[in-house]
Design an enzyme around this catalytic site. Sequence first.
Site, PDB file in Angstrom:
ATOM      1  N   LYS A  53       0.837  -1.189   0.000  1.00 14.82           N
ATOM      2  CA  LYS A  53       0.000   0.000   0.000  1.00 14.82           C
ATOM      3  C   LYS A  53       0.877   1.246   0.000  1.00 14.82           C
ATOM      4  CE  LYS A  53      -4.127  -1.715   2.380  1.00 14.82           C
ATOM      5  NZ  LYS A  53      -4.995  -1.580   3.576  1.00 14.82           N
ATOM      6  N   ARG A  68     -26.021  -6.285   5.845  1.00 16.79           N
ATOM      7  CA  ARG A  68     -25.466  -7.588   5.498  1.00 16.79           C
ATOM      8  C   ARG A  68     -25.683  -8.620   6.615  1.00 16.79           C
ATOM      9  NH1 ARG A  68     -19.610  -6.897   3.038  1.00 16.79           N
ATOM     10  NH2 ARG A  68     -20.426  -8.296   1.459  1.00 16.79           N
ATOM     11  N   GLU A 104     -19.706  -9.112   9.022  1.00 19.71           N
ATOM     12  CA  GLU A 104     -20.793  -8.482   9.772  1.00 19.71           C
ATOM     13  C   GLU A 104     -21.727  -9.507  10.416  1.00 19.71           C
ATOM     14  OE1 GLU A 104     -19.342  -5.652   6.641  1.00 19.71           O
ATOM     15  OE2 GLU A 104     -20.009  -7.746   6.604  1.00 19.71           O
TER      16      GLU A 104
END
Length: 628
Positions: free
Chosen positions: A283, A396, A368
């Site tokens: 990253k 979700r 979730e």
Amino acid sequence: MSNFTPPTLDQIHSPADLRCLERRALPYLATELRQFILHSVARTGGHLSSNLGTVELALALHYVFDTPRDRLVWDVGHQTYAHKILTGRRAGMAHLRMKDGLSGFPKRSESEYDAFGTAHSSTSISAALGMATAFHRAGKRERAIAVIGDGALTGGMAFEAMNNAKNTGANLVVVLNDNDMSISPPVGALQHHLARILSGHLYNSMRRGSEKVLGVAPPILEFAKRWEEHMKGMMTPPATLFEEFGFNYIGPIDGHDLDILVSTLTNVRKLEGPQFLHVVTRKGKGYPPAEEDPIRYHGVTPFDPDQGIQPKVSSAPSYTDIFGQWLCDMAATDARLIGITPAMCEGSGLTHFAQQYPERYFDVGIAEQHALTFAAGLACEGMKPVIAIYSTFLQRAYDQLIHDIALQNLPVVLAIDRAGLVGADGATHAGQFDLTYLRPLPNLTIMAPSDENECRQMLSTAFALEGPSAVRYPRGRGPGTPVDPSLSTLTIGKAEVRQRGKSVVLLAFGSMLAPALEAGQRLQATVVNMRFVKPLDEALILEMALTHDLVVTVEENALMGGAGSAVGECLAHHQISVPLLHLGLPDHFIDQGEVCQLWQDCGLDAPGLERQIRARLQSLTHPNRALG
């Protein structure tokens, strides 16, 4: 002497242009592309560190595969800026995430190269598998490629898809973009050499041939397969896991080495069946501040690349900040409090809590469903779990909310961030449905604060309950109300009259109180801060309905089934007939833009509320004119 002239980015209008280049041209494009992304995002804001890390991967994928005929699905989608630029949208980057501009995520309506809309995590493998299966059934040779990050791979849906892949007979390619090195050891020459062998034609031809020969002697075939898995497992530890799912594992390889990327992808494209390529990237690649602090540069507002992101000047706290401080304060008073987040520590305001109470902090990954049932289990044993979750992500885990929490009446607190419109992230992240899907659930108390202090009070109120509760609050800052540092609570289901007027009453929920007060002053109307969506203050609603000519409900939620519907149901139950006007979010997905502009578009700013109320009053005075 070579007459090679390096290409420039303005020569690339589509992947077809890219595929006309010699392979040695790609590193030059990568350098220019990375600088373009850095300076473009520095002007507009957006996701930076993840996009700097996928430059070479995007180039290699479009160079090797025949996009858009070959389908490319990015997960979670905020790493696709290089992909957008290479597919003809470079000019549009000037208006990234702005109203009527480019989306920050893949969007099917935006480009034929965006094969699938991905802004929620862990969906890419399922979607790409569906595409690959459709190709297989139609006898087509096109490939479907899912590019999934190591964070998104923590989502259970990704594993559900991999578990199904082998049974479809489809030619699926999964590229794991491992940018945290959380799975792999350091990548070196041996791994690169092994990846070339494992993806090569000779190895895979011998592999298929051996299966045919040894197929007549199943024990020997089984032994050979186990020996192969053992050797792969020794050389590349992740291989065993993915091979068990039926994938041919290849890697890990350096995701910034274009030569190895192109060579390996070229080999992978020729292979049959499910393929899993493990690519390691960094990253923030190429911009030292982002390499050193990729979290800080994950999502950025405009900044000077030469200076980097500067420390923020102290300002009013956001609702997220209010929640984070409350969580720490409440934890200090009650050892039963457990903080849970599905991979949104910074975004949900849990950073300080995680530092102060590491043994009571749980980041469960992008899971979730697990987060809610995990909380339910904690609550069964006397803990008081608080789940910090975005409204759009709570969707979700709806079954877990119903079956595991509400049905069992367990004391779980849902701290629902990003309720309502969210600005630049657009429709995929807008929290415009939570009141609608929460309201039907028995046992659930639902609150919507109108300011910062009320948010803190509601969180304390929710925590004190012996059943499930939800506090939904918007993104960003409130009106600037001073916050009482105590942990005081509110009376359940009690609203407050904020302004007395005549003829019209505005029943405002949560963030809509401020524009309702402004419109109410111009209309000389009564304005009520409803506070609770469930249970409603029915006594006050009935009083207002009997003493006013028009009842107006205002909410930052979908009108269908929302808070306004609850008021209408209340009045119908008590057989009170009064003109009603429900104002809220319209029945369509609302795209990106500044929140104030989106409110104006939806008629939820003060002038918009006033205009709609005056029009309704006019129709009540002259009904025939309204019909005409």
